[in-house]
Design an enzyme around this catalytic site. Structure first.
Site, PDB file in Angstrom:
ATOM      1  N   ARG A   1       0.786  -1.180   0.044  1.00 30.90           N
ATOM      2  CA  ARG A   1      -0.159  -0.063  -0.075  1.00 30.90           C
ATOM      3  C   ARG A   1       0.766   1.246  -0.173  1.00 30.90           C
ATOM      4  O   ARG A   1       1.015   1.894   0.912  1.00 30.90           O
ATOM      5  CB  ARG A   1      -0.943  -0.021   1.307  1.00 30.90           C
ATOM      6  CG  ARG A   1      -1.804  -1.322   1.151  1.00 30.90           C
ATOM      7  CD  ARG A   1      -3.201  -1.128   1.446  1.00 30.90           C
ATOM      8  NE  ARG A   1      -3.929  -1.806   0.329  1.00 30.90           N
ATOM      9  CZ  ARG A   1      -5.315  -1.895   0.704  1.00 30.90           C
ATOM     10  NH1 ARG A   1      -5.893  -1.539   2.058  1.00 30.90           N
ATOM     11  NH2 ARG A   1      -5.940  -2.281  -0.161  1.00 30.90           N
TER      12      ARG A   1
ATOM     13  N   GLN B   1      -0.706   2.281  -6.105  1.00 33.39           N
ATOM     14  CA  GLN B   1      -2.169   2.605  -5.992  1.00 33.39           C
ATOM     15  C   GLN B   1      -2.861   2.013  -7.221  1.00 33.39           C
ATOM     16  O   GLN B   1      -3.785   1.268  -7.259  1.00 33.39           O
ATOM     17  CB  GLN B   1      -2.492   3.868  -5.782  1.00 33.39           C
ATOM     18  CG  GLN B   1      -2.869   3.990  -4.051  1.00 33.39           C
ATOM     19  CD  GLN B   1      -2.712   5.518  -3.912  1.00 33.39           C
ATOM     20  OE1 GLN B   1      -2.748   6.316  -4.641  1.00 33.39           O
ATOM     21  NE2 GLN B   1      -3.440   5.771  -2.650  1.00 33.39           N
TER      22      GLN B   1
ATOM     23  N   ASP C   1      -3.537  -1.997  -7.450  1.00 28.94           N
ATOM     24  CA  ASP C   1      -4.083  -2.329  -6.312  1.00 28.94           C
ATOM     25  C   ASP C   1      -5.435  -3.045  -6.594  1.00 28.94           C
ATOM     26  O   ASP C   1      -6.419  -2.319  -6.601  1.00 28.94           O
ATOM     27  CB  ASP C   1      -4.214  -1.561  -5.139  1.00 28.94           C
ATOM     28  CG  ASP C   1      -4.564  -2.041  -3.659  1.00 28.94           C
ATOM     29  OD1 ASP C   1      -4.825  -3.234  -3.733  1.00 28.94           O
ATOM     30  OD2 ASP C   1      -4.710  -1.234  -2.893  1.00 28.94           O
TER      31      ASP C   1
ATOM     32  N   SER D   1      -8.059  -2.613  -3.663  1.00 29.90           N
ATOM     33  CA  SER D   1      -8.742  -1.417  -3.852  1.00 29.90           C
ATOM     34  C   SER D   1      -9.821  -1.328  -4.873  1.00 29.90           C
ATOM     35  O   SER D   1     -11.043  -0.972  -4.645  1.00 29.90           O
ATOM     36  CB  SER D   1      -7.946  -0.123  -3.880  1.00 29.90           C
ATOM     37  OG  SER D   1      -7.307   0.030  -2.885  1.00 29.90           O
TER      38      SER D   1
ATOM     39  N   TYR E   1      -3.405  -0.836   7.224  1.00 25.41           N
ATOM     40  CA  TYR E   1      -4.641  -1.637   7.590  1.00 25.41           C
ATOM     41  C   TYR E   1      -4.966  -1.811   9.072  1.00 25.41           C
ATOM     42  O   TYR E   1      -4.203  -1.416   9.784  1.00 25.41           O
ATOM     43  CB  TYR E   1      -3.955  -3.368   7.388  1.00 25.41           C
ATOM     44  CG  TYR E   1      -3.810  -3.665   5.798  1.00 25.41           C
ATOM     45  CD1 TYR E   1      -5.279  -3.967   5.240  1.00 25.41           C
ATOM     46  CD2 TYR E   1      -2.708  -3.872   5.166  1.00 25.41           C
ATOM     47  CE1 TYR E   1      -5.040  -4.222   3.698  1.00 25.41           C
ATOM     48  CE2 TYR E   1      -2.575  -4.026   3.775  1.00 25.41           C
ATOM     49  CZ  TYR E   1      -3.835  -4.302   3.123  1.00 25.41           C
ATOM     50  OH  TYR E   1      -3.680  -4.726   1.880  1.00 25.41           O
TER      51      TYR E   1
HETATM   52  P1  NAD Z   1      -9.754  -3.607   4.727  1.00 26.03           P
HETATM   53  O1  NAD Z   1     -10.171  -4.329   3.615  1.00 26.03           O
HETATM   54  O2  NAD Z   1      -8.473  -4.277   5.458  1.00 26.03           O
HETATM   55  O3  NAD Z   1     -10.733  -3.518   5.948  1.00 26.03           O
HETATM   56  C1  NAD Z   1     -11.791  -2.765   6.034  1.00 26.03           C
HETATM   57  C2  NAD Z   1     -12.136  -1.816   7.107  1.00 26.03           C
HETATM   58  O4  NAD Z   1     -12.403  -2.395   8.250  1.00 26.03           O
HETATM   59  C3  NAD Z   1     -11.071  -1.079   7.232  1.00 26.03           C
HETATM   60  O5  NAD Z   1     -11.196   0.449   7.262  1.00 26.03           O
HETATM   61  C4  NAD Z   1     -10.361  -1.763   8.818  1.00 26.03           C
HETATM   62  O6  NAD Z   1      -9.836  -0.486   9.587  1.00 26.03           O
HETATM   63  C5  NAD Z   1     -11.911  -1.921   9.189  1.00 26.03           C
HETATM   64  N1  NAD Z   1     -12.075  -2.853  10.655  1.00 26.03           N
HETATM   65  C6  NAD Z   1     -11.112  -3.987  10.827  1.00 26.03           C
HETATM   66  N2  NAD Z   1     -11.366  -4.263  12.169  1.00 26.03           N
HETATM   67  C7  NAD Z   1     -12.472  -3.429  12.543  1.00 26.03           C
HETATM   68  C8  NAD Z   1     -13.561  -3.643  13.636  1.00 26.03           C
HETATM   69  N3  NAD Z   1     -12.991  -4.487  14.421  1.00 26.03           N
HETATM   70  N4  NAD Z   1     -14.285  -2.839  13.896  1.00 26.03           N
HETATM   71  C9  NAD Z   1     -14.653  -1.901  12.696  1.00 26.03           C
HETATM   72  N5  NAD Z   1     -13.835  -1.735  11.527  1.00 26.03           N
HETATM   73  C10 NAD Z   1     -12.669  -2.805  11.517  1.00 26.03           C
HETATM   74  O7  NAD Z   1      -9.240  -2.098   4.466  1.00 26.03           O
HETATM   75  P2  NAD Z   1      -8.748  -1.366   3.214  1.00 26.03           P
HETATM   76  O8  NAD Z   1     -10.109  -1.144   2.519  1.00 26.03           O
HETATM   77  O9  NAD Z   1      -8.090  -2.348   2.682  1.00 26.03           O
HETATM   78  O10 NAD Z   1      -8.402  -0.124   3.732  1.00 26.03           O
HETATM   79  C11 NAD Z   1      -7.530   0.041   4.591  1.00 26.03           C
HETATM   80  C12 NAD Z   1      -6.736   1.393   4.278  1.00 26.03           C
HETATM   81  O11 NAD Z   1      -5.818   1.397   3.523  1.00 26.03           O
HETATM   82  C13 NAD Z   1      -7.562   2.692   4.328  1.00 26.03           C
HETATM   83  O12 NAD Z   1      -7.146   3.724   4.701  1.00 26.03           O
HETATM   84  C14 NAD Z   1      -7.260   2.838   2.796  1.00 26.03           C
HETATM   85  O13 NAD Z   1      -7.631   4.124   2.283  1.00 26.03           O
HETATM   86  C15 NAD Z   1      -5.791   2.461   2.661  1.00 26.03           C
HETATM   87  N6  NAD Z   1      -5.580   1.954   1.252  1.00 26.03           N
HETATM   88  C16 NAD Z   1      -4.126   2.785   0.857  1.00 26.03           C
HETATM   89  C17 NAD Z   1      -3.736   2.111  -0.434  1.00 26.03           C
HETATM   90  C18 NAD Z   1      -2.441   2.629  -1.120  1.00 26.03           C
HETATM   91  O14 NAD Z   1      -2.020   3.569  -0.484  1.00 26.03           O
HETATM   92  N7  NAD Z   1      -2.034   2.007  -2.087  1.00 26.03           N
HETATM   93  C19 NAD Z   1      -4.609   1.298  -1.191  1.00 26.03           C
HETATM   94  C20 NAD Z   1      -5.758   0.729  -0.724  1.00 26.03           C
HETATM   95  C21 NAD Z   1      -6.201   1.168   0.565  1.00 26.03           C
END
Ligand code: NAD
Length: 373
Positions: A121, A126, A129, A132, A229
């Site tokens: 990430r 990006q 990915d 995403s 994460y």
């Molecule tokens: P994910 O699919 O891993 O998880 C989904 C969401 O569930 C996350 O926001 C996580 O914090 C939340 N979660 C986990 N346990 C929980 C609980 N017990 N109660 C409530 N919520 C809970 O998450 P994701 O979609 O992969 O995104 C995670 C972060 O990474 C985000 O901030 C996203 O913007 C970022 N991201 C960055 C990049 C990049 O820079 N290349 C790419 C994708 C995502």
């Protein structure tokens, strides 16, 4: 340099790993592309469209024969790959923590398994990915599927026969899927609230016009781990979260759960007792159903009815939007390989940061530190 694109084998998999657009782009880089006949049908892409883009259409074994790179959505069984070049790369979803035997089979066969879900990430990755690109569509589809099962309307409607109240939607887990779920529910006119363990999401929830619901009573909580994460939360936090959810959930009509923790079963967010406090006719969509489920009793691809509440969830949510999901997945593959294309070598040469992150197997060994650590 030959790239093979296979028809997906899993029963519910309608996506395809390359589109005519990405086939053309790979050919422009100097690659030869071989697509298995019928590979795009589930995503409404006919063989003729691939042919027009310059691909060769072939049977499975012909497509794989002499391939340097095989592209997939879900990694194919290693038996399917016989005839590919020794050491060929296979870029796909490997579900590496759950499918250890498959990873071992790739190592034994001498292929380089490139796990698209291990894409780091970081900003420059990006556009590569797949988690995403697919989660975004999944968050959208989850809201539509829940709306479809809900026996009432989402927007407030003032009619001559009286007023219809806006639906209350609660999104649990505000990553990529959750943000899109909030946006979609807002567009449909619902009153939306959301929660997460990462406090950074509070502002994001507000910026979409939804209400953040957060555990404030536990000191020093920050659920953000490496790579953005979530981490697994303390028992104290989990207890406080359960109390908060219990009081909030009873007033909701629709709940969308999206919480995942990499390498672990999805956290349990809603118990049967909590479901029992919800109003009959409410709907829960469990986006984590295939990773063990956030909701007690949820079952993939089934409508489970408990205490008058419908609990739904798909084993493969992006697969329900196969055309767009394929277009984005295919671009992720292209962005990944083209970013490393070495003109002189006529093939991609991965750097350490991204190569080491995604590579599971090489030279007959499992080489990924997340699996070996
Ligand atoms: P994910 O699919 O891993 O998880 C989904 C969401 O569930 C996350 O926001 C996580 O914090 C939340 N979660 C986990 N346990 C929980 C609980 N017990 N109660 C409530 N919520 C809970 O998450 P994701 O979609 O992969 O995104 C995670 C972060 O990474 C985000 O901030 C996203 O913007 C970022 N991201 C960055 C990049 C990049 O820079 N290349 C790419 C994708 C995502």
């Amino acid at each position: 340099m030959k790239i093979a694109v296979l028809k997906e084998r899993a029963a519910d998999e309608r996506r395809v790993a390359a589109t005519p657009e990405t086939v053309k782009k790979f050919i422009a880089l100097g690659a030869q592309v071989s697509v298995e006949e019928g590979a795009g049908t589930g995503a409404s892409i006919m063989d003729a469209a691939y042919r027009e883009a310059g691909a060769e259409l072939a049977t499975t074994s012909k497509a794989v024969e002499g391939a340097d790179i095989v592209l997939g959505i879900q990694a194919p069984d290693v038996m399917t790959l016989s005839g590919a070049k020794p050491g060929a790369w296979v870029a796909a979803l490997f579900d590496p923590f759950a499918q250890k035997e498959r990873v071992e089979a790739y190592a034994n066969a001498g292929f380089e398994a490139l796990s698209m879900e291990f894409m780091p990430r970081i900003t420059r990755a990006q556009s590569m990915d797949v988690l995403s690109s697919q989660s975004n569509l999944a968050g959208y589809k989850a809201v539509l599927a829940a709306a479809n099962e809900y026996g009432r309307a989402f927007p407030m409607m003032m009619t001559a026969a009286g007023t219809v109240q806006a639906a209350r939607v609660f999104v649990m887990g505000v990553g990529v899927a959750g943000l899109q779920a909030i946006a979609t529910a807002k567009r449909l006119g619902a009153q939306v609230s959301a929660t997460d363990v990462r406090s950074a999401t509070k502002e994001q929830i507000q910026s979409l016009g939804a209400k953040p619901i957060f555990v404030e009573s536990v000191e020093g909580i920050e659920g953000e781990g490496s790579g953005g994460y979530a981490t697994e939360m303390s028992e104290e936090y989990q207890k406080a979260q359960a109390e908060l959810v219990s009081s909030h959930i009873a007033k909701q009509d629709i709940v969308i759960t999206t919480a995942l923790i990499p390498g672990r079963a999805a956290p349990r967010l809603i118990s049967d007792a909590q479901i029992a406090t919800m109003k009959p006719g409410s709907v829960i969509f469990d986006l984590a159903v295939a990773q063990g489920g956030n909701v007690e009793g949820s079952q993939a691809d089934q409508v489970v009815e408990k205490h008058g509440v419908k609990i739904i969830g798909y084993a493969n949510t992006p697969g329900h939007l196969a055309a767009d999901a394929s277009a984005l997945f295919a671009r992720n593959h292209y962005n990944f390989l083209s970013a490393f294309w070495d003109k002189e070598a006529g093939k991609p040469v991965l750097d350490e940061e991204i190569g080491d992150a995604v590579r599971l197997t090489k030279g007959g060994e499992i080489v990924n530190e997340r699996l070996n650590g």
